[in-house]
Scaffold this motif. Structure first.
Motif, short mmCIF file in Angstrom:
data_model
loop_
_atom_site.label_atom_id
_atom_site.label_comp_id
_atom_site.label_asym_id
_atom_site.label_seq_id
_atom_site.Cartn_x
_atom_site.Cartn_y
_atom_site.Cartn_z
N SER A 4 2.82 14.02 -27.72
CA SER A 4 3.33 13.27 -28.89
C SER A 4 2.19 12.76 -29.76
CB SER A 4 4.22 12.12 -28.45
OG SER A 4 3.54 11.30 -27.55
N LEU A 5 1.04 12.52 -29.17
CA LEU A 5 -0.12 12.09 -29.97
C LEU A 5 -0.51 13.18 -30.97
CD1 LEU A 5 -2.54 10.29 -30.65
CD2 LEU A 5 -3.69 11.15 -28.61
N LEU A 6 -0.43 14.42 -30.54
CA LEU A 6 -0.78 15.53 -31.44
C LEU A 6 0.23 15.68 -32.57
CD1 LEU A 6 -1.86 18.27 -28.87
CD2 LEU A 6 -3.32 16.78 -30.24
N ARG A 7 1.41 15.12 -32.36
CA ARG A 7 2.44 15.21 -33.40
C ARG A 7 2.65 13.90 -34.15
NH1 ARG A 7 2.21 18.79 -30.16
NH2 ARG A 7 2.85 20.93 -30.64
N LYS A 9 -5.88 13.83 -34.48
CA LYS A 9 -7.16 14.30 -35.02
C LYS A 9 -7.32 15.79 -34.84
CE LYS A 9 -9.85 10.22 -33.63
NZ LYS A 9 -11.07 9.90 -32.84
N GLY A 10 -6.33 16.44 -34.25
CA GLY A 10 -6.40 17.88 -34.03
C GLY A 10 -7.61 18.24 -33.18
N SER A 35 -16.02 18.95 -35.62
CA SER A 35 -16.18 17.68 -36.31
C SER A 35 -15.15 17.58 -37.44
CB SER A 35 -17.59 17.59 -36.93
OG SER A 35 -17.70 18.61 -37.91
N GLN A 36 -14.93 16.35 -37.90
CA GLN A 36 -14.02 16.18 -39.03
C GLN A 36 -14.58 16.88 -40.27
OE1 GLN A 36 -13.37 12.36 -41.04
NE2 GLN A 36 -11.24 12.51 -40.42
N GLU A 37 -15.91 16.90 -40.39
CA GLU A 37 -16.53 17.56 -41.54
C GLU A 37 -16.14 19.04 -41.58
OE1 GLU A 37 -18.15 15.25 -39.67
OE2 GLU A 37 -17.91 13.85 -41.37
N LEU A 38 -16.14 19.65 -40.39
CA LEU A 38 -15.77 21.07 -40.34
C LEU A 38 -14.29 21.25 -40.65
CD1 LEU A 38 -17.11 23.79 -39.87
CD2 LEU A 38 -16.37 23.68 -37.49
N GLN A 39 -13.48 20.29 -40.19
CA GLN A 39 -12.04 20.37 -40.51
C GLN A 39 -11.83 20.30 -42.01
OE1 GLN A 39 -10.65 16.98 -38.12
NE2 GLN A 39 -9.31 18.38 -37.01
N ARG A 77 0.84 15.90 -40.91
CA ARG A 77 0.30 16.37 -39.63
C ARG A 77 -0.89 15.54 -39.16
NH1 ARG A 77 -0.91 21.38 -41.42
NH2 ARG A 77 -3.13 21.17 -41.06
N ASN A 78 -1.77 15.20 -40.10
CA ASN A 78 -3.05 14.59 -39.72
C ASN A 78 -3.53 13.73 -40.89
OD1 ASN A 78 -5.73 14.04 -39.13
ND2 ASN A 78 -6.10 16.04 -38.18
#
Ligand SMILES: NC(=O)C1=CN([C@@H]2O[C@H](COP(=O)(O)OP(=O)(O)OC[C@H]3O[C@@H](n4cnc5c(N)ncnc54)[C@H](OP(=O)(O)O)[C@@H]3O)[C@@H](O)[C@H]2O)C=CC1
Ligand SMILES: CC(=O)C(=O)O
Ligand SMILES: [Mg+2]
Length: 577
Positions: free
Chosen positions: A106-109, A115-116, A139-143, A170-171
């Motif tokens: 549920s955290l992923l949703r 944070k994926g 990293s978030q930068e790459l996301q 989603r995020n």
């Protein structure tokens, strides 16, 4: 034995996870399902998760569900499984409901916390994420880089909009990081002009509800509706009734795209927590026949309620908002039609912390633009003559704030400074011979002059130094009009404020070309830089988005309980350069 504290939960559901000791957190279920209509507190409409008297053992919770028996009635719900699948009987409707401790699947949703692939190894261990994600950690930068790359692949702005909305669902962390880091590129996607097209097609692209919809069906239950929203600590509401969405007219319930877009800017540009922002659409019907016939329309299929029926629903909403969130809740009225907008502002301006963005936010940002333009032009606002095409919310709102600013700068009475400002509406120049038939907000602008029908004739008669478009009508600053401005002024100031781009009174290219590169130009929706002769002209954007997030932040941080003109003047002055 673990007892969930009812009052703590009702005040702040998130506090439940906070109240578990860490050693228990590790064995908590991801969902606690409590069901049964008997769990609804009739007095305030809130669901009672587990009363002080009702307890659930850790084993029950670890097993995935706890069924609560109401101690008073002895009635239990009909939930059989952890997912709350419906086993309701006719006389006992099940109210499925779950409280998620932010972990595992549920955290992923959960868009607030997900944070994926950016969840670290440590987070994956402690939040039960092992195996639920591919092994790589990025990293978030790459996301951000990946999302931006993906969004740039779409040729159609509406597809980019849908990708952004999908990401927001989603995020949220990634959505706001992406937006904040690339605001110039993405503002035209989540905001004007693309949000206009999104509202026009909202029914077709609709996948998940955003914000709170309050319709005529909810009359008498508005407080209950607000309490259905999961977040309790709301600081700002943007509300529309969808009747004047940008310059696109009545889009009814499909107007929801506007509060959603505006509030994403409250976070991205104003720094307000997403969970403190609540988009609201009040659905009183629509007079848009096309929508009423559209099988994908998501709103009430009826003509707009007016008069007492309209006023009562709005009043119930305004009362419920204050009751639920307190005196300091900020309410931004957005894209109401002018026959309601001015009255609502007058009525609630003295009882609520409220402003109308189209009337007041726009005025503030245009004031900032004009003060800045004076640096190129020389002289002061008091030396200028102003002509508006459009005498509605934006036009008269801007006109009044300019008059106030000149009065402040020169000590001239407001009645005198207003005389420097002229407005044209759909019937022509607003003049004193029309006084009787004018809507109340136009009356202060009915100066002595013979009637003039066409804009170009008004330009030649009034000889304005500044021309401002707030008509919602595209291409109304014709070549003739711009050339007339350019023949009267060395540096004509031309602002085409109507949104979205299709409704802009003229394009940047037209303003620069027809004035031979002499215009000082700004528009409501963005235009690309334009090369003319040896120069590249970068048009300004005069949009209330450059004011309302900061104004709102200031109102919230200062603990203000009312909005005053001085605040709008201060916002405009401090936003100028
Ligand atoms: N850049 C920004 O930040 C903002 C831009 N806007 C834009 O401004 C536009 C107007 O919004 P708003 O003021 O709220 O709308 P309103 O409906 O309140 O006002 C529109 C005005 O334009 C007049 N008008 C309409 N058609 C014509 C025409 N052909 N010739 C002359 N006048 C005409 C109307 O005349 P009449 O009164 O006779 O009907 C009315 O006075 C919209 O496109 C909106 O998107 C709004 C807010 C902020
Ligand atoms: C920008 C804005 O608020 C409008 O066009 O209505
Ligand atoms: Mg608006």
């Amino acid at each position: 034995m673990f007892s969930l504290n009812r009052s703590a939960f009702l005040n702040n559901p998130a506090s439940i996870s906070g109240s578990f000791p860490d050693k228990h957190r590790r064995i908590l279920p991801t969902r606690v399902v409590v069901a049964g209509s008997s769990n609804r507190d009739k007095s305030n409409g809130s669901l009672l998760m587990a009363t002080d008297e009702s307890t659930a053992t850790l084993k029950e919770m670890r097993d995935g569900y706890a069924e609560v028996v109401d101690p008073k009635s002895g009635v239990s719900g009909g939930v059989q499984d952890v997912y709350g699948e419906d086993t309701a009987t006719e006389d006992q409707p099940v109210t499925p409901w779950s409280v998620s401790v932010a972990s595992g699947y549920s955290l992923l949703r959960d868009p607030h916390h997900n944070k994926g692939l950016a969840f670290s190894e440590k987070e994956r261990n402690s939040h039960y994420l092992r195996g639920l994600l591919p092994p790589t950690v990025i990293s978030q930068e790459l996301q951000v880089k990946k999302m931006l790359h993906n969004i740039r692949q779409y040729q159609v702005p509406l597809q980019k909009y849908m990708a952004m909305m999908d990401l927001q669902e989603r995020n949220q962390k990634l959505f706001y990081k992406l937006l904040i880091d690339n605001v110039e590129e993405l503002l035209p996607i989540v905001y004007t002009p693309t949000v206009g097209e999104a509202c026009q097609k909202y029914g077709s692209i609709y996948s998940r509800p955003q914000g709170v919809f309050i319709s005529l069906k909810d009359k008498g239950k508005v407080l209950e509706v607000l309490r259905n929203w999961p977040e309790k600590n709301i600081q700002v509401i943007v509300v529309t009734d969808g009747e004047r969405i940008l310059g696109l007219g009545d889009l009814g319930c499909h107007g929801m795209g506007i509060p959603v877009g505006k509030l994403s800017l409250y976070t991205a540009l104003g720094g307000i927590r997403p969970s403190a922002c609540l988009p609201v659409t009040i659905d009183v019907g629509t007079n848009n026949e096309k929508l009423l016939d559209d099988e994908f329309y998501i709103g009430l299929r009826q003509k707009r309620a007016i008069g007492q029926e309209y006023a009562e629903l709005l009043h119930e909403f305004m009362t419920a908002v204050k009751q639920n969130y307190g005196e300091r809740i900020l309410i931004q009225f957005e894209d109401f039609a002018n026959h309601n907008a001015f009255d609502l502002l007058e009525k609630y301006g003295t009882t609520h912390l409220v402003f109308n963005d189209d009337i007041q936010g726009t005025a503030s940002v245009v004031l900032a633009g004009l003060i800045s333009a004076m640096k190129f032009l020389g002289g002061s606002l008091a030396d200028q003559r102003f002509l508006f095409l459009g005498a509605g919310e934006a036009g008269t709102g801007i006109a009044e704030l300019i008059a106030l600013e000149i009065s402040k700068q020169t000590n001239m009475p407001l009645e005198e400074t207003r005389k420097k400002i002229w407005l044209v509406d759909s019937k022509g120049l607003i003049v004193s011979s029309r006084l009787e038939s004018l809507q109340h907000f136009k009356k202060p602008w009915a100066h002595e002059h013979e009637p003039v029908k066409e804009l170009v004739d008004a330009v030649n008669a009034i000889k304005p130094t500044i021309l401002i478009g707030t008509s919602g009508q595209g291409r109304t600053f014709t070549k003739e009009v711009v050339e007339a401005m350019a023949s009267l002024n060395e540096k004509p100031i031309i602002f085409s404020l109507s949104n979205p781009t299709s409704q802009s009174e003229c394009t940047a290219e037209e303003a620069y070309t027809w004035s031979q590169g002499r215009a000082i130009f700004a528009s409501g929706s963005p235009f690309d830089p334009f090369e003319y002769g040896d120069n590249v002209f970068v048009p300004g954007q005069a949009n209330n988005a450059y004011i309302f997030p900061g104004l709102g932040l200031g109102l919230i941080m200062s603990g203000a309980i009312r909005v005053h003109d001085d605040m709008l003047l201060a916002a405009g002055e401090s936003t100028s350069f």
